[in-house]
Design an enzyme around this catalytic site. Structure first.
Site, PDB file in Angstrom:
ATOM      1  N   TYR A  83     -13.734  29.843  48.036  1.00  9.31           N
ATOM      2  CA  TYR A  83     -13.138  28.663  47.400  1.00  9.31           C
ATOM      3  C   TYR A  83     -11.988  29.010  46.452  1.00  9.31           C
ATOM      4  O   TYR A  83     -11.055  28.229  46.299  1.00  9.31           O
ATOM      5  CB  TYR A  83     -14.200  27.912  46.601  1.00  9.31           C
ATOM      6  CG  TYR A  83     -15.204  27.135  47.425  1.00  9.31           C
ATOM      7  CD1 TYR A  83     -15.155  27.126  48.820  1.00  9.31           C
ATOM      8  CD2 TYR A  83     -16.214  26.416  46.799  1.00  9.31           C
ATOM      9  CE1 TYR A  83     -16.084  26.425  49.557  1.00  9.31           C
ATOM     10  CE2 TYR A  83     -17.146  25.694  47.529  1.00  9.31           C
ATOM     11  CZ  TYR A  83     -17.081  25.712  48.921  1.00  9.31           C
ATOM     12  OH  TYR A  83     -18.003  25.002  49.647  1.00  9.31           O
ATOM     13  N   ASN A 127       1.906  11.321   5.931  1.00  9.74           N
ATOM     14  CA  ASN A 127       1.336  10.423   6.935  1.00  9.74           C
ATOM     15  C   ASN A 127       1.997  10.734   8.272  1.00  9.74           C
ATOM     16  O   ASN A 127       3.223  10.752   8.364  1.00  9.74           O
ATOM     17  CB  ASN A 127       1.623   8.979   6.546  1.00  9.74           C
ATOM     18  CG  ASN A 127       0.370   8.133   6.471  1.00  9.74           C
ATOM     19  OD1 ASN A 127       0.451   6.922   6.499  1.00  9.74           O
ATOM     20  ND2 ASN A 127      -0.785   8.742   6.374  1.00  9.74           N
ATOM     21  N   ARG A 129      -9.306  29.176  49.036  1.00 15.72           N
ATOM     22  CA  ARG A 129      -9.187  28.023  49.935  1.00 15.72           C
ATOM     23  C   ARG A 129      -8.905  26.716  49.185  1.00 15.72           C
ATOM     24  O   ARG A 129      -8.247  25.813  49.704  1.00 15.72           O
ATOM     25  CB  ARG A 129     -10.456  27.887  50.763  1.00 15.72           C
ATOM     26  CG  ARG A 129     -10.292  26.978  51.949  1.00 15.72           C
ATOM     27  CD  ARG A 129     -11.519  26.794  52.806  1.00 15.72           C
ATOM     28  NE  ARG A 129     -12.650  27.638  52.526  1.00 15.72           N
ATOM     29  CZ  ARG A 129     -13.922  27.255  52.677  1.00 15.72           C
ATOM     30  NH1 ARG A 129     -14.181  26.014  53.066  1.00 15.72           N
ATOM     31  NH2 ARG A 129     -14.919  28.085  52.437  1.00 15.72           N
ATOM     32  N   PHE A 144      -0.934   6.252  12.231  1.00 13.49           N
ATOM     33  CA  PHE A 144      -1.247   7.623  11.839  1.00 13.49           C
ATOM     34  C   PHE A 144      -2.468   8.164  12.566  1.00 13.49           C
ATOM     35  O   PHE A 144      -2.732   9.358  12.543  1.00 13.49           O
ATOM     36  CB  PHE A 144      -1.523   7.683  10.333  1.00 13.49           C
ATOM     37  CG  PHE A 144      -2.523   6.655   9.874  1.00 13.49           C
ATOM     38  CD1 PHE A 144      -3.863   6.790  10.156  1.00 13.49           C
ATOM     39  CD2 PHE A 144      -2.102   5.524   9.187  1.00 13.49           C
ATOM     40  CE1 PHE A 144      -4.782   5.831   9.766  1.00 13.49           C
ATOM     41  CE2 PHE A 144      -3.022   4.560   8.784  1.00 13.49           C
ATOM     42  CZ  PHE A 144      -4.371   4.719   9.074  1.00 13.49           C
ATOM     43  N   HIS A 196      -3.015  16.696  -1.984  1.00 11.30           N
ATOM     44  CA  HIS A 196      -3.423  16.742  -0.578  1.00 11.30           C
ATOM     45  C   HIS A 196      -3.213  18.121   0.055  1.00 11.30           C
ATOM     46  O   HIS A 196      -3.617  18.339   1.201  1.00 11.30           O
ATOM     47  CB  HIS A 196      -2.675  15.675   0.227  1.00 11.30           C
ATOM     48  CG  HIS A 196      -3.187  14.291  -0.012  1.00 11.30           C
ATOM     49  ND1 HIS A 196      -3.312  13.758  -1.268  1.00 11.30           N
ATOM     50  CD2 HIS A 196      -3.620  13.324   0.840  1.00 11.30           C
ATOM     51  CE1 HIS A 196      -3.783  12.524  -1.188  1.00 11.30           C
ATOM     52  NE2 HIS A 196      -3.984  12.240   0.087  1.00 11.30           N
ATOM     53  N   GLU A 231     -11.945   5.194   5.360  1.00 11.99           N
ATOM     54  CA  GLU A 231     -11.491   5.832   6.593  1.00 11.99           C
ATOM     55  C   GLU A 231     -12.743   6.233   7.374  1.00 11.99           C
ATOM     56  O   GLU A 231     -13.181   7.378   7.348  1.00 11.99           O
ATOM     57  CB  GLU A 231     -10.588   7.017   6.247  1.00 11.99           C
ATOM     58  CG  GLU A 231      -9.338   6.538   5.504  1.00 11.99           C
ATOM     59  CD  GLU A 231      -8.558   7.636   4.804  1.00 11.99           C
ATOM     60  OE1 GLU A 231      -8.877   8.827   5.017  1.00 11.99           O
ATOM     61  OE2 GLU A 231      -7.625   7.306   4.051  1.00 11.99           O
ATOM     62  N   TYR A 270       0.828  -1.209   0.000  1.00  9.62           N
ATOM     63  CA  TYR A 270       0.000   0.000   0.000  1.00  9.62           C
ATOM     64  C   TYR A 270       0.867   1.266   0.000  1.00  9.62           C
ATOM     65  O   TYR A 270       1.805   1.385   0.796  1.00  9.62           O
ATOM     66  CB  TYR A 270      -0.925   0.031   1.223  1.00  9.62           C
ATOM     67  CG  TYR A 270      -1.601   1.371   1.414  1.00  9.62           C
ATOM     68  CD1 TYR A 270      -2.655   1.742   0.592  1.00  9.62           C
ATOM     69  CD2 TYR A 270      -1.149   2.271   2.373  1.00  9.62           C
ATOM     70  CE1 TYR A 270      -3.264   2.991   0.734  1.00  9.62           C
ATOM     71  CE2 TYR A 270      -1.747   3.509   2.533  1.00  9.62           C
ATOM     72  CZ  TYR A 270      -2.797   3.869   1.703  1.00  9.62           C
ATOM     73  OH  TYR A 270      -3.386   5.100   1.840  1.00  9.62           O
TER      74      TYR A 270
END
Length: 504
Positions: free
Chosen positions: A280, A198, A283, A329, A86, A413, A56
């Site tokens: 608070y 990746n 404290r 990834f 991409h 995916e 792949y």
């Protein structure tokens, strides 16, 4: 400040030394052991693919197109096409220092010798880093699974002569920048484009910067707490070690001890008190700051592991003779950690705003709004409004990102982490929280000027003296944002000094 140079080898990096490297304009060097591993991995990959094995992303398409075989004479073009196609981010550009953290982390990832890239590609990337160039990377576009694809594509476009970068105070087209430094664009070999995009370096880059900054903000929050306690004339009993021994969360004990250390030498314990106990926000400082400490420590461990890991795919194991496709990834560990960090830092700002509110309310013999002639002057009234606005924004940003997933790549995916969104919004929360802590610091300093008779510890007295040399006491109304911006500069210097001197 001396240069903090880093050698990329088998030894793990820690987040602080990476930030120090950037702050000091340090250089990167690729160690010989890393070079050997990279060469061995590449040789194994080339031997394997020359025998026609199918793997792949090496000789197939990507994502949903994983079953499309690529001809041997198209493998180089495949890798270049991957970067170009991409690179589809959008939104604002990320800060230059985050871009450079990404580049450093990608170099570290590839140097571990399981990605199949050539040594010359790594050398090119190291040269880019050492030139102080910062590729232009868009903030939006990553799902945090299959790696931070879009931002990493933008990060690496300049290697092939495309995209843009910032260098020496100017924006450059990558092709012109390469010509200026006397380099030719690199021709990517098989697997290299995929190895570059990746990975989790966008999410972990923002995460690294955010978690180091968070450790510094926690120390600042504890300093602020000590200053506000002095101004509010608080009780010390909530910080007594015996209380925390009965509920021994590490953060609770550490915070309590650190604040008592800031107060060592003060007369706060012997002063006349105005109430039996404190609100608070005073404290419960050990419990609230302490819980943030524990969460920040957890997030730090996740980020430190991630930046020293291999997070691309497929992974190559030359010694075992394996090429394995997996899911390193997927940035779920980083995303969930960053969602935790958002909550931890939100709370530091939230309780800080409450202390501002208590200090300006006219309690415990402090003038209302911490100003003389209140009514004619508004003092710090609206500073608390500003703090409340930022705290509210933080709460909106703190909604977890990793509970969401949107299917992509035609169902291949089908679960993604949204870690990039978790990282960027948490980074914004960290920056917002610094603004609130700066407001509390300014408020506490103003309040302390109404405690003329109190004896501060030596360290707090020194910090107050240094601050007042830059920003004087406010006797009457003036533009507070100008004081606040100067306060932030003062505190950033203090934080940087803590970092560079390993005081966090």
């Amino acid at each position: 400040m001396g240069h903090t140079n880093l050698t990329i080898d088998k030894n793990p990096l820690n987040p602080e030394e990476i930030i120090k490297n950037l702050l000091s304009n340090g250089k990167l060097f690729l160690g010989e052991e890393a070079r050997k591993k990279v060469r061995s991995c590449r040789q194994f990959l080339e031997n394997t693919t020359s025998r026609g094995a199918i793997h792949y992303g090496i000789n197939t398409g990507f994502g949903h197109l994983c079953d499309v075989l690529i001809k041997p004479d198209q493998l180089e073009q495949l890798q270049e096409n991957l970067l170009i196609s991409h690179a589809c981010g959008t939104g604002d550009f990320i800060p230059d220092h985050i871009s450079r953290i990404m580049l450093l982390l990608k170099i570290k990832n590839l140097s571990l010798g399981h990605s199949g890239v050539r040594e010359e590609l790594l050398d090119f990337m190291v040269d880019m880093f050492n030139s102080a160039a910062a590729p232009e990377v868009y903030e939006q576009g990553s799902l945090g699974a299959s790696g931070d694809l879009a931002p990493l594509a933008h990060l690496c476009l300049p290697l092939i002569g495309k995209g843009r970068l910032n260098w020496k105070g100017a924006k450059w087209e990558a092709s012109k920048w390469l010509s200026k430094i006397g380099r030719e664009p690199i021709r990517l070999a098989s697997k290299e484009g995929l190895a570059l995009i990746n990975g989790t370096q966008f999410s972990s880059g923002f995460g690294l910067d955010a978690v180091v900054r968070s450790k510094l903000l926690l120390k600042l929050a504890n300093l602020n707490a000590a200053l506000s306690m002095e101004a509010f004339n608080s009780h010390l009993s909530p910080f007594h070690p015996q209380i925390h021994q009965l509920r021994p969360h590490e953060g609770q004990m550490v915070v309590s001890a650190e604040i008592l250390n800031w107060l060592t030498g003060s007369d706060i314990g012997s002063r006349k008190k105005y109430s039996v106990q404190d609100p608070y926000s005073f404290r419960c400082i050990p419990q609230v700051h302490g819980a943030s400490y524990d969460n920040i420590k957890y997030v730090y461990s996740i980020i430190e592991t991630e930046i020293n890991s291999v997070s691309d795919n497929p992974l190559i194991f030359p010694e075992e003779g394996l090429i394995l496709s997996g899911g390193n990834f997927h940035a779920q560990p980083v995303g969930m950690a960053m969602d935790h960090l958002a909550l931890a830092v939100c709370e530091l700002a939230s309780i800080s705003e409450r202390r501002i509110y208590q200090l300006i309310n006219g309690h415990r013999e402090l003038p209302i709004c911490l100003i003389e002639d209140a009514g004619m002057n508004s003092g710090l009234m609206i500073l608390q409004y500003s703090a409340a606005s930022v705290v509210s924004l933080n709460k909106q940003l703190a909604s977890p990102s990793t509970v969401d997933s949107i299917i992509s790549s035609m169902g291949q995916e089908d679960h993604v982490s949204m870690a990039a969104n978790a990282a960027t919004k948490s980074w914004k929360i960290v920056n917002n929280s610094f603004n609130v802590l700066a407001m509390e610091f300014l408020t506490a300093m103003q309040a302390l000027d109404f405690r003329k008779d109190c004896e501060l510890s030596n360290e707090l007295r020194r910090i107050k003296k240094d601050y007042r040399e830059i920003i004087p006491y406010m006797k009457a109304d003036r533009v507070i944002s100008e004081d606040l911006e100067k306060t932030k500069v003062f505190l950033n210097r203090l934080l940087e000094n803590w970092l560079m001197n390993d005081a966090i």
